[in-house]
Design a protein around this motif. Structure first.
Motif, PDB file in Angstrom:
ATOM      1  N   TYR A 115       2.459  -4.513  12.746  1.00 25.03           N
ATOM      2  CA  TYR A 115       3.716  -5.289  12.965  1.00 25.03           C
ATOM      3  C   TYR A 115       3.357  -6.362  14.144  1.00 25.03           C
ATOM      4  O   TYR A 115       2.530  -6.110  15.133  1.00 25.03           O
ATOM      5  N   ARG A 116       4.244  -7.282  14.495  1.00 26.28           N
ATOM      6  CA  ARG A 116       4.147  -8.149  15.548  1.00 26.28           C
ATOM      7  C   ARG A 116       5.905  -8.781  15.785  1.00 26.28           C
ATOM      8  O   ARG A 116       6.576  -8.783  15.019  1.00 26.28           O
ATOM      9  N   ARG A 117       5.672  -8.717  17.262  1.00 27.28           N
ATOM     10  CA  ARG A 117       6.935  -9.186  17.796  1.00 27.28           C
ATOM     11  C   ARG A 117       6.931 -10.826  17.484  1.00 27.28           C
ATOM     12  O   ARG A 117       5.957 -11.426  17.877  1.00 27.28           O
ATOM     13  N   THR A 118       8.399 -11.218  17.127  1.00 24.48           N
ATOM     14  CA  THR A 118       8.359 -12.712  16.961  1.00 24.48           C
ATOM     15  C   THR A 118       9.522 -13.210  17.544  1.00 24.48           C
ATOM     16  O   THR A 118      10.425 -12.367  17.749  1.00 24.48           O
ATOM     17  N   PRO A 119       9.754 -14.517  17.570  1.00 28.29           N
ATOM     18  CA  PRO A 119      11.182 -14.697  18.280  1.00 28.29           C
ATOM     19  C   PRO A 119      12.216 -14.358  17.423  1.00 28.29           C
ATOM     20  O   PRO A 119      13.422 -14.324  18.088  1.00 28.29           O
ATOM     21  N   ASP A 120      12.091 -13.999  16.157  1.00 33.69           N
ATOM     22  CA  ASP A 120      13.185 -13.313  15.412  1.00 33.69           C
ATOM     23  C   ASP A 120      13.292 -11.805  15.355  1.00 33.69           C
ATOM     24  O   ASP A 120      14.053 -11.195  14.740  1.00 33.69           O
ATOM     25  N   GLY A 121      12.376 -11.010  16.113  1.00 30.27           N
ATOM     26  CA  GLY A 121      12.359  -9.701  15.912  1.00 30.27           C
ATOM     27  C   GLY A 121      11.044  -9.202  15.627  1.00 30.27           C
ATOM     28  O   GLY A 121      10.024 -10.250  15.211  1.00 30.27           O
ATOM     29  N   TRP A 122      10.908  -8.127  15.633  1.00 30.63           N
ATOM     30  CA  TRP A 122       9.820  -7.383  14.920  1.00 30.63           C
ATOM     31  C   TRP A 122       9.514  -7.693  13.355  1.00 30.63           C
ATOM     32  O   TRP A 122      10.639  -7.579  12.923  1.00 30.63           O
ATOM     33  N   ARG A 123       8.280  -8.171  12.998  1.00 35.51           N
ATOM     34  CA  ARG A 123       8.074  -8.300  11.566  1.00 35.51           C
ATOM     35  C   ARG A 123       6.631  -7.538  11.039  1.00 35.51           C
ATOM     36  O   ARG A 123       5.993  -7.263  12.073  1.00 35.51           O
ATOM     37  N   PHE A 124       6.705  -7.313   9.905  1.00 34.58           N
ATOM     38  CA  PHE A 124       5.546  -6.992   9.336  1.00 34.58           C
ATOM     39  C   PHE A 124       4.504  -8.148   9.231  1.00 34.58           C
ATOM     40  O   PHE A 124       4.722  -9.069   8.938  1.00 34.58           O
ATOM     41  N   THR A 125       3.349  -7.815   9.531  1.00 35.04           N
ATOM     42  CA  THR A 125       2.094  -8.819   9.611  1.00 35.04           C
ATOM     43  C   THR A 125       1.130  -8.168   8.342  1.00 35.04           C
ATOM     44  O   THR A 125       0.359  -8.925   7.708  1.00 35.04           O
ATOM     45  N   GLU A 126       1.517  -7.002   7.859  1.00 36.79           N
ATOM     46  CA  GLU A 126       0.537  -6.327   6.887  1.00 36.79           C
ATOM     47  C   GLU A 126       1.101  -4.986   6.378  1.00 36.79           C
ATOM     48  O   GLU A 126       1.569  -4.223   7.173  1.00 36.79           O
ATOM     49  N   ARG A 127       1.214  -4.985   4.951  1.00 35.96           N
ATOM     50  CA  ARG A 127       1.602  -3.562   4.621  1.00 35.96           C
ATOM     51  C   ARG A 127       0.585  -3.288   3.446  1.00 35.96           C
ATOM     52  O   ARG A 127       0.404  -4.270   2.544  1.00 35.96           O
ATOM     53  N   SER A 128       0.083  -2.121   3.440  1.00 34.24           N
ATOM     54  CA  SER A 128      -0.893  -1.864   2.402  1.00 34.24           C
ATOM     55  C   SER A 128      -0.637  -0.626   2.133  1.00 34.24           C
ATOM     56  O   SER A 128      -0.611   0.611   2.816  1.00 34.24           O
ATOM     57  N   TYR A 129      -0.502  -0.349   0.534  1.00 33.40           N
ATOM     58  CA  TYR A 129      -0.019   0.556   0.079  1.00 33.40           C
ATOM     59  C   TYR A 129      -1.126   1.563  -0.655  1.00 33.40           C
ATOM     60  O   TYR A 129      -1.882   1.135  -1.195  1.00 33.40           O
ATOM     61  N   GLU A 130      -1.066   2.790  -0.202  1.00 31.22           N
ATOM     62  CA  GLU A 130      -2.095   3.802  -0.566  1.00 31.22           C
ATOM     63  C   GLU A 130      -1.364   4.988  -1.492  1.00 31.22           C
ATOM     64  O   GLU A 130      -0.818   5.578  -0.862  1.00 31.22           O
ATOM     65  N   ILE A 131      -1.882   5.052  -2.717  1.00 25.85           N
ATOM     66  CA  ILE A 131      -1.400   6.250  -3.457  1.00 25.85           C
ATOM     67  C   ILE A 131      -2.198   7.422  -3.117  1.00 25.85           C
ATOM     68  O   ILE A 131      -3.498   7.463  -3.218  1.00 25.85           O
ATOM     69  N   ARG A 132      -1.536   8.507  -2.952  1.00 25.63           N
ATOM     70  CA  ARG A 132      -2.249   9.663  -2.603  1.00 25.63           C
ATOM     71  C   ARG A 132      -1.819  10.700  -3.840  1.00 25.63           C
ATOM     72  O   ARG A 132      -2.943  11.600  -4.034  1.00 25.63           O
ATOM     73  N   TYR A 133      -1.019  10.550  -4.557  1.00 21.25           N
ATOM     74  CA  TYR A 133      -0.846  11.345  -5.830  1.00 21.25           C
ATOM     75  C   TYR A 133      -0.084  10.604  -6.748  1.00 21.25           C
ATOM     76  O   TYR A 133       0.896   9.828  -6.321  1.00 21.25           O
ATOM     77  N   LEU A 134      -0.531  10.712  -8.037  1.00 21.16           N
ATOM     78  CA  LEU A 134      -0.140   9.926  -9.141  1.00 21.16           C
ATOM     79  C   LEU A 134       0.114  10.866 -10.247  1.00 21.16           C
ATOM     80  O   LEU A 134      -0.637  11.811 -10.661  1.00 21.16           O
TER      81      LEU A 134
END
Length: 159
Positions: A115-134
């Protein structure tokens, strides 16, 4: 975590994963995309997906949701560490649904977030999805018909 700014930052950052899941469930792709910084990245390695920037994320998520007959995702709080104007964390996910081709999908996973603080508030800079059970066992249930009322057994709610 003694100062109010740190507490407020942590609360704002912890709200982002829930906002993301709510926007996805409600098909509010504009709101979902707005949660990302201009250079934000969404990765789903198991599906060979990587979208960069709010516009691409919005279009990509809408396209992905289009292959689902129905989809349910719940998010559970994980860890958050705030360091000035940046932060990282994890959110734990349970999701299931049926694809339009009839296949089913259920999993337990986690998002690794930055996450990063921006002038519009906190935003995601990266989301990485890891499946642990399928689990791809066919789902036997279905979403209720619109307007269907499911009666509760007697004694389950206070009048």
């Amino acid at each position: 975590m003694n100062d109010l700014r740190t507490v407020a930052d942590r609360i704002e950052v912890q709200a982002l994963p829930a906002e993301f899941t709510d926007a996805a469930m409600m098909r509010d792709y504009d709101r979902l995309a707005a949660l990302f910084a201009e250079d934000g990245v969404l990765r789903i390695p198991a599906a060979a997906v990587e979208f960069t920037g709010p516009k691409e994320i919005r279009e990509g998520i809408e396209r992905l949701r289009g292959v689902w007959e129905y989809f349910v995702q719940t998010v559970h709080p994980g860890v958050v560490r705030v360091d000035g104007d940046s932060a990282y964390g994890r959110a734990y996910i349970v999701e299931f649904g049926r694809m339009r081709d009839g296949s089913s999908h259920g999993n337990h996973a986690l998002y690794h977030d930055r996450y990063r603080r921006t002038p519009d508030g906190w935003r995601f800079t990266e989301r990485s999805y890891e499946i642990r059970y399928l689990d791809t066992t066919p789902l036997t249930g279905a979403p209720p018909e619109p307007g269907l009322t499911v009666p509760l057994p007697a004694g389950t709610a206070e009048a």
